[in-house]
Write a protein that holds these residues in place. Structure first.
Motif, mmCIF file in Angstrom:
data_model
loop_
_atom_site.group_PDB
_atom_site.id
_atom_site.type_symbol
_atom_site.label_atom_id
_atom_site.label_comp_id
_atom_site.label_asym_id
_atom_site.label_seq_id
_atom_site.Cartn_x
_atom_site.Cartn_y
_atom_site.Cartn_z
ATOM 1 N N ILE A 1 42.896 13.502 74.116
ATOM 2 C CA ILE A 1 42.165 14.590 73.451
ATOM 3 C C ILE A 1 42.986 15.875 73.478
ATOM 4 O O ILE A 1 43.120 16.566 72.461
ATOM 5 C CB ILE A 1 40.796 14.799 74.134
ATOM 6 C CG1 ILE A 1 39.928 13.550 73.988
ATOM 7 C CG2 ILE A 1 40.080 16.009 73.539
ATOM 8 C CD1 ILE A 1 38.621 13.620 74.758
ATOM 9 N N MET A 2 43.530 16.210 74.630
ATOM 10 C CA MET A 2 44.362 17.399 74.791
ATOM 11 C C MET A 2 45.484 17.080 75.770
ATOM 12 O O MET A 2 45.317 16.258 76.675
ATOM 13 C CB MET A 2 43.537 18.590 75.319
ATOM 14 C CG MET A 2 42.424 19.063 74.414
ATOM 15 S SD MET A 2 41.398 20.347 75.199
ATOM 16 C CE MET A 2 42.586 21.678 75.382
ATOM 17 N N LYS A 3 46.622 17.748 75.583
ATOM 18 C CA LYS A 3 47.709 17.615 76.536
ATOM 19 C C LYS A 3 47.338 18.291 77.846
ATOM 20 O O LYS A 3 46.546 19.231 77.877
ATOM 21 C CB LYS A 3 48.986 18.238 75.977
ATOM 22 C CG LYS A 3 49.557 17.520 74.766
ATOM 23 C CD LYS A 3 50.822 18.209 74.294
ATOM 24 C CE LYS A 3 51.424 17.505 73.080
ATOM 25 N NZ LYS A 3 52.638 18.175 72.595
ATOM 26 N N SER A 4 47.936 17.826 78.920
ATOM 27 C CA SER A 4 47.643 18.396 80.233
ATOM 28 C C SER A 4 47.961 19.884 80.281
ATOM 29 O O SER A 4 47.206 20.671 80.850
ATOM 30 C CB SER A 4 48.438 17.651 81.311
ATOM 31 O OG SER A 4 48.153 18.174 82.592
ATOM 32 N N SER A 5 49.073 20.287 79.667
ATOM 33 C CA SER A 5 49.439 21.710 79.656
ATOM 34 C C SER A 5 48.432 22.534 78.867
ATOM 35 O O SER A 5 48.140 23.684 79.215
ATOM 36 C CB SER A 5 50.840 21.884 79.062
ATOM 37 O OG SER A 5 50.907 21.336 77.756
ATOM 38 N N GLU A 6 47.889 21.964 77.794
ATOM 39 C CA GLU A 6 46.885 22.661 76.994
ATOM 40 C C GLU A 6 45.579 22.831 77.772
ATOM 41 O O GLU A 6 44.941 23.883 77.721
ATOM 42 C CB GLU A 6 46.632 21.901 75.691
ATOM 43 C CG GLU A 6 47.837 21.857 74.753
ATOM 44 C CD GLU A 6 47.600 20.945 73.558
ATOM 45 O OE1 GLU A 6 46.632 20.146 73.602
ATOM 46 O OE2 GLU A 6 48.373 21.022 72.595
ATOM 47 N N VAL A 7 45.181 21.783 78.494
ATOM 48 C CA VAL A 7 43.962 21.871 79.299
ATOM 49 C C VAL A 7 44.127 22.924 80.387
ATOM 50 O O VAL A 7 43.214 23.716 80.651
ATOM 51 C CB VAL A 7 43.621 20.500 79.923
ATOM 52 C CG1 VAL A 7 42.364 20.602 80.786
ATOM 53 C CG2 VAL A 7 43.430 19.451 78.846
ATOM 54 N N ALA A 8 45.293 22.959 81.010
ATOM 55 C CA ALA A 8 45.532 23.918 82.095
ATOM 56 C C ALA A 8 45.413 25.353 81.602
ATOM 57 O O ALA A 8 44.882 26.222 82.305
ATOM 58 C CB ALA A 8 46.913 23.670 82.701
ATOM 59 N N ARG A 9 45.904 25.624 80.390
ATOM 60 C CA ARG A 9 45.830 26.994 79.848
ATOM 61 C C ARG A 9 44.389 27.421 79.611
ATOM 62 O O ARG A 9 44.073 28.603 79.732
ATOM 63 C CB ARG A 9 46.625 27.085 78.546
ATOM 64 C CG ARG A 9 48.128 27.146 78.739
ATOM 65 C CD ARG A 9 48.815 27.649 77.472
ATOM 66 N NE ARG A 9 48.598 26.719 76.359
ATOM 67 C CZ ARG A 9 49.409 25.724 76.050
ATOM 68 N NH1 ARG A 9 50.495 25.513 76.780
ATOM 69 N NH2 ARG A 9 49.164 24.945 75.018
ATOM 70 N N VAL A 10 43.522 26.484 79.277
ATOM 71 C CA VAL A 10 42.135 26.822 78.960
ATOM 72 C C VAL A 10 41.354 27.195 80.220
ATOM 73 O O VAL A 10 40.390 27.960 80.158
ATOM 74 C CB VAL A 10 41.453 25.645 78.232
ATOM 75 C CG1 VAL A 10 39.987 25.940 77.961
ATOM 76 C CG2 VAL A 10 42.161 25.350 76.920
ATOM 77 N N TYR A 11 41.771 26.682 81.358
ATOM 78 C CA TYR A 11 41.012 26.884 82.591
ATOM 79 C C TYR A 11 40.965 28.340 83.040
ATOM 80 O O TYR A 11 40.028 28.755 83.717
ATOM 81 C CB TYR A 11 41.589 26.022 83.718
ATOM 82 C CG TYR A 11 40.902 24.688 83.862
ATOM 83 C CD1 TYR A 11 39.890 24.493 84.793
ATOM 84 C CD2 TYR A 11 41.252 23.619 83.042
ATOM 85 C CE1 TYR A 11 39.258 23.267 84.922
ATOM 86 C CE2 TYR A 11 40.636 22.389 83.167
ATOM 87 C CZ TYR A 11 39.636 22.219 84.103
ATOM 88 O OH TYR A 11 38.999 21.002 84.214
#
Length: 558
Positions: free
Chosen positions: A73-83
């Motif tokens: 669904i999303m890359k790990s780096s993308e998820v981390a930025r959203v947090y």
């Protein structure tokens, strides 16, 4: 043997639920094999874990960081930025100020001063404590506000019980609690002296103690809704709007205060009247007109005077904290008031760069630099990192980050669009009815689940609902966000309820009876706000250009 097995199974119910929930939901991603189904699996899994709290809420919040990359669904780096969002800087700045307020005792002076202004009659005494707690909870965490005010209330209660003839041979453990006491400490070592006192006091004193106690729990939630940093659901909603509708610039400290401060005041006054009638104003409290009333007022007055005298003159640290607090509020209100240019317009080349978080963080950082004492003393800042760590709710920060990741995942995967299409037939219902049903659902769920978890689950769904029926998303999201804070029924509904319940003056029945009335008052006050002064304030009667227009959707005007 079977009884022993069932007992062992009950002891490990959390492990069983953690294992069974993903297994029962597994057909969604396995059978459907779409990104929408994958995201729905994550959403439902987190919803179950958040509602049941089988694992810590903040741990559940980290599930998107694991499953979104695995499902593609999303890359790990993308998820981390959203947090990590602007919300976290605002939270840090507000907690810095709250830490200084607690450290230097400004909260006790504010609460006691408000009580002395209204008088010592039982009814006015309750209003004074409710006003003080509500005011504090506008700026600090609701649980912190309760732990600040409740020890003062307990001191007054013990004086009232003594004046009414209650045994007073034991010291009250609650009076040993300070502003840094945690809810866990209270629940592990509840001040049970109050139960002993109640058994030796007459009914009218018991009713007054119940009224004072429950009013503190409720007023902390009522005050918290008035400002954006006042409670977690408000901050989560604000950041969700910025994330999902980046072109929506109408949610700021000033506009929220204009909408919600009247709601908070109306709720506070009506809840005060309701609690007074329920516990004090009926025939059961008719003895208030007798001599004992004067004795109770004298006892309460002595307790409050002793508490206030113990504070001494206002210290320089309190003055400085108060000045920072007032400056923070002024800068928030004047940054972008809407009806006139604010100080943010002084930087036209950086339009939209400065937010409420910028102001809060700036003043919060100053508290780490400004010396608490004069040059004749060893340097000590107003707050230290250790002080800050004690007050900072890191779990809430992580929980909210998980909510942001979940909201982003619903957008990227297409789950929100799928839900919007599914909910399109609701456009045939009156908008007010749809909003009222959503508020009732959220209010019911928040009684058994964390407020922050509840609003995190429902925001993406309700935003999709608003888009499906083509109404301003704010007309649905604002009232439901406010109703998420209306968890008044049970001691375990939220931490303030649990803290007050631990003092032993209340039972669950008392809280349910009182909470039903306050829930109804809150629901009606919120619906009144979003159908009257909220309409011109946020243009709730029109579908905004910053919200997406879905093809072949029903158009319904409020």
């Amino acid at each position: 043997m079977s009884r022993r097995f069932c007992g062992g199974l009950w002891e490990y119910r959390s492990v069983v639920l953690v294992v069974l929930t993903p297994l029962l939901l597994l057909p969604l991603p396995v059978v459907c094999r779409t990104k929408v189904a994958d995201c729905a699996f994550v959403l439902l899994l987190m919803a179950v874990f958040w509602v049941t709290e089988v694992i810590p809420l903040s741990v559940t919040a980290m599930i998107p960081a694991v499953l979104f990359p695995l499902f593609g669904i999303m890359k790990s780096s993308e998820v981390a930025r959203v947090y990590f969002k602007d919300f976290h800087f605002l939270l840090v700045g507000v907690i810095c100020l709250a830490t200084s307020i607690e450290k230097w005792g400004l909260h006790r002076r504010i609460a006691l001063r408000l009580v002395t202004l209204v008088g010592l009659d039982p009814a006015w005494l309750m209003l004074g404590f409710m006003s003080g707690c509500a005011f504090l909870s506008m700026w600090v965490h609701n649980t912190s506000a309760v732990t600040m005010v409740m020890p003062i209330v307990e001191a007054v209660i013990q004086q009232v019980l003594k004046a009414g003839g209650a045994a007073s041979g034991e010291e009250n453990p609650a009076l040993q609690l300070d502003a840094h006491s945690s809810m866990q400490t209270l629940l592990k070592n509840p001040p049970l002296i109050s139960r002993y006192s109640q058994s030796h006091s007459n009914m009218k004193d018991q009713l007054m103690c119940k009224a004072l106690s429950v009013s503190i729990a409720y007023s902390s939630n009522i005050g918290g809704i008035a400002t954006l940093p006042g409670t977690s659901p408000n901050l989560i909603f604000s950041q969700f709007i910025q994330q999902i509708y980046p072109e929506c610039n109408c949610i700021n400290f000033g506009n929220w205060l204009l909408l919600c401060l009247p709601v908070s005041v109306v709720m506070l006054l009506l809840s005060w009247i309701w609690l007074h009638w329920l516990f004090i104003g009926s025939e059961r409290g008719a003895a208030l007109c007798t001599r004992s009333r004067t004795e109770r007022e004298k006892a309460a007055g002595r307790a409050i005077e002793e508490e206030y005298r113990a504070l001494g003159p206002m210290s320089s640290q309190e003055v400085l904290t108060q000045a920072v607090f007032l400056l923070l509020v002024v800068l928030w209100l004047t940054r972008d008031p809407g009806f006139m240019p604010g100080w943010a317009s002084l930087f036209p080349q950086y339009s939209g760069f400065t937010t409420d978080a910028t102001v809060a963080l700036l003043l919060g950082l100053l508290l780490f630099i400004v010396p608490a004492h004069g040059p004749s003393h060893r340097f000590e800042p107003m707050i230290s990192w250790q002080d800050f760590q004690t007050s900072m709710p890191w779990g809430v920060a992580l929980l909210v980050g998980g909510g942001f990741a979940l909201a982003e995942g619903t957008q990227v995967s297409g789950l929100s669009s799928w839900v919007a299409e599914l909910l399109t037939p609701l456009g045939d219902l009156p908008v007010l009815a749809t909003v009222a049903v959503a508020c009732i659902i959220v209010t019911t769920v928040t009684e058994v689940a964390s407020n922050a978890a509840t609003i995190t689950i429902f925001l993406p769904i309700l935003a999709a609902l608003a888009e499906a029926i083509q109404v301003n998303p704010l007309s649905v999201l604002i009232p439901t966000t406010l109703c998420t804070s209306f968890s008044f029924l049970l001691p375990a509904s939220n931490p303030p309820n649990a803290v007050v319940f631990a003092y032993g003056h209340l039972n669950t029945t008392d809280m349910v009876k009182a909470g039903l009335g306050v829930n109804l008052i809150g629901l009606l006050a919120v619906l009144l706000a979003v159908t009257t002064w909220g309409v011109p304030l946020f243009s709730l009667d029109t579908y905004p250009d910053w919200a997406p227009v879905l093809p072949e959707s029903n158009s319904t005007a409020p």
